[in-house]
Design a protein around this motif. Structure first.
Motif, PDB file in Angstrom:
ATOM      1  N   PRO A   1       0.825  -1.215   0.000  1.00 29.93           N
ATOM      2  CA  PRO A   1       0.000   0.000   0.000  1.00 29.93           C
ATOM      3  C   PRO A   1       0.858   1.263   0.000  1.00 29.93           C
ATOM      4  O   PRO A   1       1.936   1.307   0.605  1.00 29.93           O
TER       5      PRO A   1
ATOM      6  N   SER B   1      -4.827   0.180   1.808  1.00 25.27           N
ATOM      7  CA  SER B   1      -4.695   0.095   0.355  1.00 25.27           C
ATOM      8  C   SER B   1      -6.053   0.066  -0.319  1.00 25.27           C
ATOM      9  O   SER B   1      -7.047  -0.422   0.253  1.00 25.27           O
TER      10      SER B   1
ATOM     11  N   ASP C   1      -0.665   2.405  -4.774  1.00 20.08           N
ATOM     12  CA  ASP C   1      -0.658   1.030  -4.290  1.00 20.08           C
ATOM     13  C   ASP C   1      -0.116   0.111  -5.385  1.00 20.08           C
ATOM     14  O   ASP C   1      -0.477   0.232  -6.563  1.00 20.08           O
TER      15      ASP C   1
END
Length: 668
Positions: free
Chosen positions: A446, A451, A659
């Motif tokens: 993330p 995320s 991400d």
């Protein structure tokens, strides 16, 4: 050696030694060789090193004196008031010296040019005379007009093979017949003359005047000493003295061009500050035996005068009575500026007490705050910036406790975000589904604590494996919440489909019951649209792998096409529809492909391909395809590590721009 003396020598250092040497050399040369160019050099060196030592002394004194705020402000006012005055005074002195030296040289050279013009006019007058009368005109004109103005003048007239001289006993031989018209300064057998030469029909007329020390001094009466110095060529034998560059050769000024007795014409000093001024000017000199002018430097004119003499030339009351007012005006302005500077310094010093008092109260207030007494307030007086600063301190103490509360609240939110990260970690699959011929590897990094990327895989009815990769629009908490919604909706849809197939065909095996990926993605799209904000959507890749047939059936809803690497060649899968959650009426198709032993399927999000380097260039899908193809023979973990490291090196930043999710499916 006593410790005190050793400390003083250490403080002076190499710069102090250079200052002492330069000062002694300047003082000695000023007495022994006042007109030497080395006086200027060592004088400049003394000023430069002395200024450096002065600045070092100021720095040490300020370090010792400015620990207390009051002393710091006093020193600051000294710098504000004194340093500009010193700098301006120094600049004025240097400018006055430079201007005076240039003016002195200009007075001499301009007068010399006027004398040359007068000599040129004499030769022109003789040229315009009838040829038969030129010799007589030359004698009469010189006796009447030029003999007194040009002491030692000699003329030679050559026409029609005859030569006439003035005076008659002159031994001056006519110059070469190849000479064209020329005037200025000429070197005749190592003697310097002012001259004018004009070709005439059948001959030439030449006039020369010796540049004796007395004649040079008469160019600018009461100005000072005027000397001629020869430039000696030192290109082959370098000289340690002052060097003048001309073309590709070096020249060094010699001693005075003429020897013998010399009368000092330097005016007496008007006062102790009336120092002498010396400067040089170059003169182009012809060579008598050379029919063309010599382009190299050959002679310098050195003028030595005093400020009072040059000042008198500019502000002479004899020529204009109004000029006498300028010294009075300048003196009055200097006194006025000094008074204004002293008053400004006095005002600045008196304001120091008010400033230091306010700062002292602020210091006491900070001590109270350090003790935890947030109820302490500073007494505010006046309406100036210091009063505003005291009021700001009081408002700061009032808000400080509230800021502590905010900090605690932020800490609590940070803790909750950490819990959300842990919860989200639980949403990802904990274990890889067991499969006879398909190996799965996935990783998600993330960009923030949580995320918006999503990946999943699970077994469906024994011999089938569902694979999903998604990318939610945005980052942070909102994207993570939509990711959780997507995960729960997918699991619900899968369970509903499986249960529905079991009810509709209870006797069927897992290999004979069809599973429609497009229908599942379509229902997932409607559900996300109905339960999320209109601006929320996600790209989604969903596939079902059948172990019995090695067939991969998939629907790609606006996601980046996965890469299939087969026998060293890379191909891209299809895109079967638009993103999920944006439009309720979207239709989705599905595609199928058989995975052969050794095939590698790579699914990824835009956090892999869209990061930019320092030049704004994205990593790109082509670079990812080439990287995966080149490393397909490695283990899945090595491939994942290679891709992640390559993207981070590309961006050159330890922080992720988005991400990053990567899922590998390898057919074994």
């Amino acid at each position: 050696m006593p410790e005190r003396i050793r400390g003083i020598l250490k403080w002076f250092g190499k710069v102090g030694i250079a200052f002492g040497v330069a000062f002694v050399a300047w003082a000695v040369l000023r007495l022994a060789a006042q007109g030497s160019g080395f006086v200027l050099f060592f004088g400049a060196a003394t000023v430069a090193t002395g200024f450096w030592l002065a600045m070092r002394g100021f720095r040490d004194l300020t370090r010792r004196a400015i620990w207390r705020l009051r002393n710091r402000l006093l020193v600051a006012y000294l710098f504000i008031a004194l340093v500009p005055v010193l700098l301006i005074g120094t600049l004025f002195a240097i400018s006055a010296w430079a201007l005076a030296s240039q003016v002195a040289v200009y007075l001499v050279t301009s007068e010399l040019e006027r004398r040359v013009d007068a000599l040129r006019s004499a030769t022109q007058s003789i040229e315009r005379t009838e040829p038969a009368a030129r010799a007589e005109v030359m004698r009469r004109m010189t006796d009447l007009f030029y003999k007194d103005r040009f002491p030692g003048i000699q003329m030679v007239l050559r026409q029609n093979g005859a030569v006439a001289h003035y005076p008659q006993d002159s031994t001056l031989a006519p110059p070469s017949e190849t000479w064209k018209e020329a005037s200025g300064v000429v070197n005749i057998k190592d003697e310097i003359f002012m001259w004018s030469h004009r070709p005439i029909n059948g001959g030439s007329i030449t006039a020369v005047v010796p540049l004796t020390p007395e004649y040079l001094a008469a160019l600018a009466p009461h100005l000072g000493n005027i000397d001629l110095r020869e430039l000696v060529d030192t290109t082959a034998a370098p000289n340690s003295g002052v060097t003048i560059r001309s073309g590709d050769r070096n020249y060094t000024p010699s001693r005075r061009r003429r020897t013998g007795s010399r009368i000092d014409h330097l005016p007496p000093a008007a006062n102790r500050f009336d120092t002498d001024v010396s400067w040089l000017a170059t003169l182009p000199v012809h060579t008598w035996d050379t029919p063309e002018p010599d382009a190299r430097l050959s002679l310098l004119v050195q003028v030595q005068s005093r400020f009072s003499a040059i000042y008198g030339a500019f502000f002479s009351s004899k020529g204009d009575t109004l000029q006498g007012f300028w010294p009075i005006v300048l003196t009055g302005l200097a006194v006025l500026f000094l008074v204004v500077e002293l008053v400004a310094l006095l005002i600045g010093v008196t304001m120091t007490r008010a400033i230091t008092g306010a700062v002292h109260h602020l210091y006491d207030g900070t001590q109270k705050i350090m003790e935890g007494n947030f109820s302490h307030r500073i007494e505010v007086k006046g309406k100036d910036q210091l009063a505003a600063l005291s009021g700001s301190f009081n408002r700061m103490t009032e808000n400080l406790e509230q800021l502590l509360v905010v900090a605690k609240e932020k800490e609590r939110l940070q803790s909750e975000i950490e819990i959300a990260r842990e919860v989200q970690g639980q949403l990802y699959p904990r274990a890889v589904p067991g499969s006879k011929n398909l190996r799965l590897t996935a990783v998600c990094h993330p960009a923030r604590m949580v995320s918006g990327d999503y990946y999943d895989y699970q077994t469906v009815r024994e011999t089938r494996i569902a694979i999903a990769v998604g990318d939610v629009a945005g980052k942070g908490i909102s994207a993570a919440l939509l990711m959780a919604t997507l995960q729960s909706s997918l699991h619900a849809q899968l369970q509903s489909v499986v249960d529905g197939m079991a009810l509709s065909a209870p006797g069927a095996t897992s290999g004979t019951v069809p599973l429609c990926t497009s229908g599942l993605v379509g229902r997932l799209n409607v559900q996300l649209y109905n339960h999320t904000a209109p601006e929320k959507y996600a790209t989604f890749f969903f596939a079902i792998y059948d172990e019995t047939t090695s067939i991969l059936t998939y629907t790609n809803a606006g996601h980046l096409p996965p890469i299939l690497v087969r026998k060293g060649e890379a191909t891209r899968l299809d895109v079967n529809g638009t993103v999920v959650g944006a439009f309720p009426f979207s239709n989705y198709d599905e595609s199928s492909i058989e995975l052969l032993p050794g095939d590698l399927l790579v699914s990824f999000t835009d956090g892999i391909t869209e990061p930019e380097n320092e030049y704004g260039e994205m990593f790109g899908e082509d670079r990812l395809v080439e990287l995966v193809t080149r490393n397909a023979h490695k283990t899945d973990a090595e491939i994942v590590s290679t891709v992640m490291d390559s993207v981070l090196k590309w961006t050159g930043s330890p922080e992720l721009q988005d991400d990053m999710t990567l899922l590998l499916a390898r057919r074994v």
